[in-house]
Design a protein around this motif. Structure first.
Motif, PDB file in Angstrom:
ATOM      1  N   CYS A  20      43.493 -61.790  -6.264  1.00  0.00           N
ATOM      2  CA  CYS A  20      44.666 -62.566  -5.833  1.00  0.00           C
ATOM      3  C   CYS A  20      44.651 -63.944  -6.485  1.00  0.00           C
ATOM      4  CB  CYS A  20      44.675 -62.710  -4.323  1.00  0.00           C
ATOM      5  SG  CYS A  20      44.784 -61.135  -3.447  1.00  0.00           S
TER       6      CYS A  20
ATOM      7  N   CYS B 156      47.943 -67.882   2.827  1.00  0.00           N
ATOM      8  CA  CYS B 156      46.867 -67.778   1.831  1.00  0.00           C
ATOM      9  C   CYS B 156      46.616 -69.144   1.217  1.00  0.00           C
ATOM     10  CB  CYS B 156      47.270 -66.783   0.742  1.00  0.00           C
ATOM     11  SG  CYS B 156      46.069 -66.706  -0.601  1.00  0.00           S
TER      12      CYS B 156
ATOM     13  N   CYS C 286      41.565 -66.472   3.412  1.00  0.00           N
ATOM     14  CA  CYS C 286      42.299 -65.224   3.268  1.00  0.00           C
ATOM     15  C   CYS C 286      42.540 -64.694   4.674  1.00  0.00           C
ATOM     16  CB  CYS C 286      41.485 -64.217   2.453  1.00  0.00           C
ATOM     17  SG  CYS C 286      42.218 -62.564   2.453  1.00  0.00           S
TER      18      CYS C 286
ATOM     19  N   TRP D 165      51.239 -64.036  -3.097  1.00  0.00           N
ATOM     20  CA  TRP D 165      50.280 -64.354  -2.031  1.00  0.00           C
ATOM     21  C   TRP D 165      50.876 -64.202  -0.634  1.00  0.00           C
ATOM     22  CZ3 TRP D 165      49.750 -68.931  -5.702  1.00  0.00           C
ATOM     23  CH2 TRP D 165      48.855 -68.606  -6.745  1.00  0.00           C
TER      24      TRP D 165
HETATM   25  S1  SF4 Z   1      43.552 -63.677  -0.882  1.00  0.00           S
HETATM   26 FE1  SF4 Z   1      44.034 -62.713   1.096  1.00  0.00          FE
HETATM   27  S2  SF4 Z   1      45.664 -63.939   1.957  1.00  0.00           S
HETATM   28 FE2  SF4 Z   1      45.537 -64.447  -0.206  1.00  0.00          FE
HETATM   29  S3  SF4 Z   1      47.038 -63.104  -1.153  1.00  0.00           S
HETATM   30 FE3  SF4 Z   1      45.059 -62.072  -1.251  1.00  0.00          FE
HETATM   31  S4  SF4 Z   1      44.999 -60.781   0.563  1.00  0.00           S
HETATM   32 FE4  SF4 Z   1      46.630 -62.269   0.857  1.00  0.00          FE
END
Ligand code: SF4
Ligand SMILES: Cc1ncc(C[n+]2csc(CCOP(=O)(O)OP(=O)(O)O)c2C)c(N)n1
Lengths: 379, 272
Positions: free
Chosen positions: B53, B22, B202, B18
């Motif tokens: 993610c 995040c 995010c 991450w």
């Molecule tokens: S959700 Fe957004 S902030 Fe979190 S790891 Fe994924 S890209 Fe990165």
């Protein structure tokens, strides 16, 4: 004691074959002409403490089957063309995560909704190439109700032994036809269970190749904590992008099925009067029944015809097909599609003999007359 | 004394993937604390996710972990729970995974009321693929595929879960870190399908495009929009405009699915 014999539909024979093999989980979604498999198992599985679930769609059904399998259950789903199309992404998941499971495909015509109540054999290439990415496939094509029973058992055995999805394909004709089916006694047919780990939880790796091309699989909830993913993974089950590991993993997943020992174990064919045959009818599933009849008729007329019937369709019976192509003047491939397995026959024959197809996609079975006519034309 | 997360984290699996800032990591820590509070036997706990993610979370935790395909977590988890009802099953993933491609499995898991705890990390965006809009991206906001502002209305995940039949539904945010584990704990204890929606952030793909200057700004927004359910009952519709209710939004007792299936087995004359 006399053996139990029942007049069963192909789909019912499939359900009973699954139970014989030790199936304890079914996840499905209704679709003609496969639904009877689900209907029988919804009644039979709870009787033995097994689980039946009708999921919200075929993707969910396939997902539930993989989830159940990881807890150690022998898991089954049954569907037909459109449902198989939906399952494809997760069939690939079962391939890469090396999770045993069995998928029944009672074939109808297509594409799309096609002719739901008509027979077809148009999913045979899909069985091999339907999911994306390089992978191995095992697909079995029984031709009678008795054989649907025994091939369903074999499908579970191969799934457990090679840790992968195995598909059983038969068309609507065999699926809905009724024939006397003899129930084998317990122990009469071999029943194989996946290899459990021989090491304790601390040392366990779900893809540990020091145990061979098919590493032992622990059940979730049995004291082994491990990770499963659809990403390319290392031996410990965690994702990797290391080129050498990815390459080795991808190749192993194919070679575990395609090495000579495995091929000999997985391949299964029936031959009828092929020894001196000048023309081979190369046919599978219900089409092979018309083909056998055609062979007998042709023999009566003095034409040396023989039948080669693959029962394992994938991996493709390359060696024997190539031999027959060298022996015969011609191979005739009848199939209820517009030419699928004939492409494989042509590939391995490498021009050694003439090859002609008999194709039909109008929802009617291929009759012996059509096959006989094509044989005469090609000779 | 600092909380010991290490015993729940798989050795050698950190650092995580991450981005800095995040919210998913905050949720993971909350989940760890909740699993500890409930004294879940990790040998007997399956943590199932989809793709995204957020769905990378299970890989870091020492349990039976299953990282499935995009959107399919609830369906895989249903197979696990049905086949082995004695296992604790936790599902986690993103808003896109759970309510777009996986929406059908999500609502049907709610409808069945199967005993699982679904932690859904709502960061309003498809993070992993670089910030395309999800069913939860606010109307008008910018995403990589809504350069002129998002024309789509949103899903309210918690309302969707309640409407679909989930028997425990709660919402909190990544700002309210300690409430995360409290609500997940309640969810795990609840017999039936529990949904815990955690609004998170995010910064990389959503914050950047929507004029949040920093992660702190995004956290501040989560704080500002949240109103605990109890407080909301004393507020006017006008005061509640643009606010999001947090806490336990819905809880009821209803027959749980695997218990219902045990009855099926009994009726069939089988032994469970
Ligand atoms: S959700 Fe957004 S902030 Fe979190 S790891 Fe994924 S890209 Fe990165
Ligand atoms: C079948 C399929 N379609 C699309 C994708 C691409 N994809 C991967 S993750 C993702 C979105 C993830 O968003 P979300 O679930 O909200 O989680 P986040 O990354 O924001 O945590 C998409 C569209 C995929 N992996 N599989």
């Amino acid at each position: 004691m006399a053996k139990k014999v029942a007049l069963l539909q192909g789909n019912e024979a499939c359900a009973h074959g699954a139970l014989y093999a030790g199936c304890s989980f079914f996840g499905g979604y209704p679709i003609t002409p496969s639904t009877e498999v689900a209907e029988v198992l919804s009644g039979e599985l709870p009787k033995i403490g097994g689980k039946f679930i009708q999921m919200e769609d075929e993707i969910g059904a396939m997902a539930s089957v993989i989830g159940a399998s990881l807890t150690g259950a022998k898991a089954l789903t049954a569907t037909s063309g459109p449902g198989v199309s939906l399952k494809q992404e997760l069939i690939g998941y079962a391939c890469i995560a090396e999770t045993p499971c069995v998928i029944i495909n009672v074939m109808r015509g297509g594409p799309s909704t096609g002719m739901p109540t008509g027979p077809g054999q148009s999913d045979v290439m899909q069985a091999m190439w339907g999911t994306h990415g390089d992978h191995a496939a095992i697909a079995l094509v029984p031709a009678s109700c008795q054989e649907i029973f025994s091939e369903t058992v074999r499908a579970f055995n191969l799934a457990e032994k090679y840790r992968m999805p195995v598909q059983v394909l038969y068309d609507e004709i065999v699926g809905h036809m009724r024939e006397p089916v003899e129930f084998p006694e317990p122990g009469e047919l071999e029943v194989i269970d996946r290899t459990a780990p021989s090491v304790g939880p601390e040392a366990y790796k779900p893809y540990d190749t020091s145990f061979g091309d098919v590493p032992p699989l622990a059940a979730f909830g049995s004291g082994y904590k491990y990770h499963v993913t659809g990403l390319n993974k290392a031996e410990d089950g965690f994702p990797t992008t290391k080129a050498d590991l990815v390459d080795a993993e991808e190749r192993r997943q194919i070679s575990k099925v395609k090495n000579p020992t495995a091929l000999a174990d997985i391949e299964s064919n029936e031959e009828y009067l092929t020894e001196d045959a000048e023309v081979i009818i190369w046919a599978y599933g219900s089409t092979a029944r018309s083909s056998r009849y055609a062979v007998n008729e042709l023999r009566k007329e003095g034409i040396k015809a023989g039948l080669f019937r693959p029962i394992t369709l994938w991996p493709f019976p390359e060696k024997r097909t190539a031999e027959l192509a060298k022996q015969a003047k011609a191979i005739v491939v009848p199939e209820m599609n517009l030419g699928q397995m004939i492409l494989e026959v042509e590939r391995v024959a490498m021009g050694a003999c003439k090859i002609a197809g008999v194709h039909r996609v109008d929802g009617e079975p291929i009759n012996p007359g059509q096959i006989i006519a094509q044989v005469k034309e090609v000779l | 004394m600092a909380y010991d997360y290490d015993k729940s984290i798989r050795p050698g699996k950190l650092p995580h993937i991450w981005c800095p800032g995040c919210g998913h990591g905050i949720v993971m820590k909350g989940l760890i604390r909740a699993m500890d509070t409930c004294e879940l036997d990790r040998d007997n706990t399956a943590i199932v996710s989809g793709i995204g993610c957020a769905s990378r979370l299970p890989g870091y935790l020492d349990a039976c972990t299953l990282h499935t395909a995009h959107g399919r977590a609830a369906a895989f988890a249903t197979g696990v729970k049905m086949a082995k009802p004695e296992m604790n099953v936790i599902v986690c993933g993103g808003d896109g995974d759970g309510t777009a491609i996986g929406g059908n499995h999500f609502i049907h898991a709610c409808r069945r009321n199967i005993d699982m705890t679904y932690v859904i990390m709502n960061n309003y965006i498809y993070g992993m693929t670089g910030g395309q809009f999800s069913p939860c991206t606010p109307t008008g906001d910018k995403a990589s595929t809504t350069p002129y502002g998002n024309p789509d209305p949103i899903f309210d995940i918690s309302k969707l879960a309640i409407g679909a039949g989930a028997t425990f539904v709660a919402r909190t945010t990544a700002f309210h870190a300690t409430q995360i584990d409290k609500l997940i704990t309640e969810g795990i204890k609840h017999k039936g399908l529990a949904v815990i929606e955690v609004l998170d952030d995010c910064p990389t793909t959503y914050g950047r495009r929507n004029k949040f200057r920093s992660v702190v700004d995004m956290m501040k927004r989560l704080k500002d929009i949240s109103v605990p359910v109890a407080a909301a009952s004393k507020m006017t519709a006008e005061q509640l405009e643009g606010k999001t209710l947090t806490g336990i939004l819905h809880q009821e007792d209803k027959p749980e699915y695997t218990a219902m299936y045990k009855e099926v087995i009994k009726r069939a004359g089988g032994a469970a």
